[in-house]
Write a protein that holds these residues in place. Sequence first.
Motif, short mmCIF file in Angstrom:
data_model
loop_
_atom_site.label_atom_id
_atom_site.label_comp_id
_atom_site.label_asym_id
_atom_site.label_seq_id
_atom_site.Cartn_x
_atom_site.Cartn_y
_atom_site.Cartn_z
N LYS A 148 -1.43 0.68 -4.73
CA LYS A 148 -1.75 1.70 -5.74
C LYS A 148 -3.16 2.25 -5.53
CE LYS A 148 1.53 0.02 -9.14
NZ LYS A 148 1.74 -0.57 -10.46
N GLN A 149 -4.09 1.40 -5.10
CA GLN A 149 -5.44 1.87 -4.81
C GLN A 149 -5.44 2.81 -3.60
OE1 GLN A 149 -8.01 -1.53 -4.38
NE2 GLN A 149 -7.61 -2.24 -6.45
N LEU A 150 -4.64 2.48 -2.58
CA LEU A 150 -4.52 3.38 -1.43
C LEU A 150 -3.91 4.72 -1.85
CD1 LEU A 150 -3.42 1.09 1.55
CD2 LEU A 150 -5.55 2.38 1.32
N ALA A 151 -2.94 4.66 -2.75
CA ALA A 151 -2.33 5.91 -3.25
C ALA A 151 -3.38 6.76 -3.97
CB ALA A 151 -1.16 5.60 -4.17
N LEU A 152 -4.25 6.11 -4.76
CA LEU A 152 -5.33 6.86 -5.42
C LEU A 152 -6.27 7.50 -4.41
CD1 LEU A 152 -6.21 4.47 -8.38
CD2 LEU A 152 -5.10 6.70 -8.53
N LEU A 153 -6.58 6.77 -3.34
CA LEU A 153 -7.43 7.35 -2.29
C LEU A 153 -6.76 8.55 -1.63
CD1 LEU A 153 -9.01 4.24 -0.50
CD2 LEU A 153 -10.10 5.85 -2.07
N HIS A 154 -5.45 8.45 -1.41
CA HIS A 154 -4.72 9.59 -0.85
C HIS A 154 -4.82 10.80 -1.78
CE1 HIS A 154 -2.99 6.85 2.10
NE2 HIS A 154 -2.57 7.92 2.75
N ASN A 155 -4.68 10.55 -3.08
CA ASN A 155 -4.77 11.66 -4.04
C ASN A 155 -6.18 12.25 -4.06
OD1 ASN A 155 -2.07 11.50 -4.74
ND2 ASN A 155 -2.47 9.99 -6.33
N LEU A 156 -7.20 11.42 -3.96
CA LEU A 156 -8.57 11.93 -3.89
C LEU A 156 -8.77 12.77 -2.62
CD1 LEU A 156 -10.60 8.80 -5.05
CD2 LEU A 156 -10.38 10.96 -6.27
N GLU A 157 -8.24 12.28 -1.52
CA GLU A 157 -8.34 13.03 -0.25
C GLU A 157 -7.63 14.38 -0.36
OE1 GLU A 157 -9.65 13.77 3.51
OE2 GLU A 157 -10.06 11.88 2.49
N THR A 191 8.26 -12.30 -0.67
CA THR A 191 9.69 -12.50 -0.91
C THR A 191 10.56 -11.90 0.19
OG1 THR A 191 9.76 -10.45 -2.18
CG2 THR A 191 9.37 -12.50 -3.41
N GLY A 192 9.93 -11.23 1.16
CA GLY A 192 10.69 -10.55 2.20
C GLY A 192 11.06 -9.13 1.82
N ARG A 193 10.70 -8.73 0.63
CA ARG A 193 10.94 -7.36 0.16
C ARG A 193 9.73 -6.49 0.52
NH1 ARG A 193 14.79 -6.94 -4.15
NH2 ARG A 193 13.53 -5.29 -5.04
N TYR A 194 9.90 -5.20 0.42
CA TYR A 194 8.82 -4.26 0.67
C TYR A 194 8.44 -3.59 -0.64
CZ TYR A 194 9.21 -4.54 5.72
OH TYR A 194 9.19 -5.00 7.00
N ALA A 195 7.15 -3.36 -0.83
CA ALA A 195 6.67 -2.53 -1.92
C ALA A 195 6.29 -1.20 -1.29
CB ALA A 195 5.47 -3.17 -2.59
N CYS A 196 6.73 -0.11 -1.90
CA CYS A 196 6.50 1.23 -1.36
C CYS A 196 5.81 2.08 -2.42
CB CYS A 196 7.81 1.91 -1.00
SG CYS A 196 8.87 0.99 0.11
N THR A 197 4.96 2.97 -1.96
CA THR A 197 4.37 3.96 -2.86
C THR A 197 4.15 5.26 -2.10
OG1 THR A 197 2.68 4.37 -4.53
CG2 THR A 197 1.96 3.28 -2.52
N GLY A 198 4.27 6.33 -2.83
CA GLY A 198 4.08 7.67 -2.29
C GLY A 198 3.96 8.64 -3.45
N PRO A 199 3.89 9.92 -3.16
CA PRO A 199 3.75 10.90 -4.25
C PRO A 199 4.91 10.88 -5.25
CG PRO A 199 3.31 11.94 -2.15
CD PRO A 199 3.81 10.56 -1.86
N SER A 200 6.10 10.43 -4.82
CA SER A 200 7.25 10.43 -5.72
C SER A 200 7.32 9.21 -6.62
CB SER A 200 8.55 10.55 -4.91
OG SER A 200 8.73 9.39 -4.13
#
Length: 163
Positions: free
Chosen positions: A51-60, A135-144
Motif C-alpha cells: 500500500k505504501q508503494l501504491a501511494l508512491l506510485h500515486n505521488l509519482e 501462505t503461498g498466496r499473493y497480495a496485489c495492488t494497483g489503481p483498480s
Amino acid sequence: MKYNYLKNRGFTLIELLVVISIISLLSSIVFSALNTARAKAKDSAIISGLKQLALLHNLEYNDNKSYANLQRGNSTGWVAAAASCDTSFLGTYATNAASICRSIIANAAVSGNTLFSDTTSDQDQTYSIMALLSTGRYACTGPSGTSTIDTGTFASLGCYTNP
C-alpha cells in the motif's frame, strides 16, 4: 518413635514425568500459536508495504502524469533480493520505494521472486505491485484496488492482468 515413611516421601518418578509431559504439551501449543501470529504479522507488514508503494506510485503520477518514472521497466518486473531493490526503481521517489522494497523482501517467507512491481500494458497509465505471502498466496495492488489471491492467472484487482 515410629518413622512415618509416607510423609517424607516426595514425588515419584511417574508424577514428575506426568508434570513434564503436561508442560511440554502446553509449550508446544503456545509455540505453534506464536508461529502463526508471527506469519500473520509478516504478511500484514508486506501488505502495508504494498500500500505504501501504491501511494508512491500515486505521488509519482501526480508529479509527472506517468507511473513509468518509478519503474525500472525490466522484462520481468520481479525483484528477488533486497540488493536488487536499489536498482529496481527510478524517479523522484526511488529512494523511498527501495526502502519499502527491502522491507517487503525482509518479511517474505521465501526467497526468490518475492515482489513484482512494474507498469503494465499501458506503460505509463497503470501499474501492478504483487508480493508473495507466507501462505503461498499473493497480495496485489494497483489503481483498480487491492486483493489477495492464490497463484494462477493474476486477474484479480490490482494484479498484473487487472491493474
